[in-house]
Design an enzyme around this catalytic site. Structure first.
Site, mmCIF file in Angstrom:
data_model
loop_
_atom_site.group_PDB
_atom_site.id
_atom_site.type_symbol
_atom_site.label_atom_id
_atom_site.label_comp_id
_atom_site.label_asym_id
_atom_site.label_seq_id
_atom_site.Cartn_x
_atom_site.Cartn_y
_atom_site.Cartn_z
ATOM 1 N N MET A 1 0.839 -1.168 0.000
ATOM 2 C CA MET A 1 0.000 0.000 0.000
ATOM 3 C C MET A 1 0.891 1.240 0.000
ATOM 4 O O MET A 1 1.542 1.536 0.996
ATOM 5 C CB MET A 1 -0.898 -0.051 1.236
ATOM 6 N N PRO A 2 0.940 1.970 -1.106
ATOM 7 C CA PRO A 2 1.752 3.186 -1.133
ATOM 8 C C PRO A 2 1.063 4.347 -0.408
ATOM 9 O O PRO A 2 -0.149 4.485 -0.463
ATOM 10 C CB PRO A 2 1.895 3.501 -2.621
ATOM 11 N N ILE A 3 1.876 5.111 0.275
ATOM 12 C CA ILE A 3 1.427 6.361 0.882
ATOM 13 C C ILE A 3 2.342 7.452 0.337
ATOM 14 O O ILE A 3 3.560 7.385 0.503
ATOM 15 C CB ILE A 3 1.518 6.319 2.416
ATOM 16 N N TYR A 48 -2.742 5.815 -0.955
ATOM 17 C CA TYR A 48 -3.116 6.944 -0.107
ATOM 18 C C TYR A 48 -2.260 8.149 -0.491
ATOM 19 O O TYR A 48 -1.046 8.025 -0.643
ATOM 20 C CB TYR A 48 -2.885 6.623 1.371
#
Length: 82
Positions: A1-3, A48
């Site tokens: 999950m990239p932020i 995100y």
């Protein structure tokens, strides 16, 4: 999950504005998310994006506060025109 955190200066593009609009923020979120999908194949729903607005007094470049650096650039441009 990239932020992904995007920092933008809190100053408007016209004199009556002093921040980034909700529409501009939505476009940034969409664009950054799309880049991660296109480049890294990261699904939009798992990306995100955090947008941080930085006050003008809290950033600088060229070793100077932004207002001072811009004043120097403006003075140099004025001298080159004359």
């Amino acid at each position: 999950m990239p932020i992904v955190t995007v920092q933008v200066t809190r100053e408007g593009t016209t004199p009556e504005r002093n921040s980034v609009t909700a529409e501009e923020k939505a476009a940034i979120i969409q664009g950054v998310s799309q880049v991660l999908l296109d480049v890294l194949n990261k699904p939009l729903e798992s990306t995100y994006v955090v947008i941080e607005e930085v006050e003008l007094e809290n950033w600088g470049w060229g070793g100077l506060p932004t207002r001072q650096y811009r004043r120097i650039l403006a003075d140099a441009a004025a001298k080159s025109r004359s």
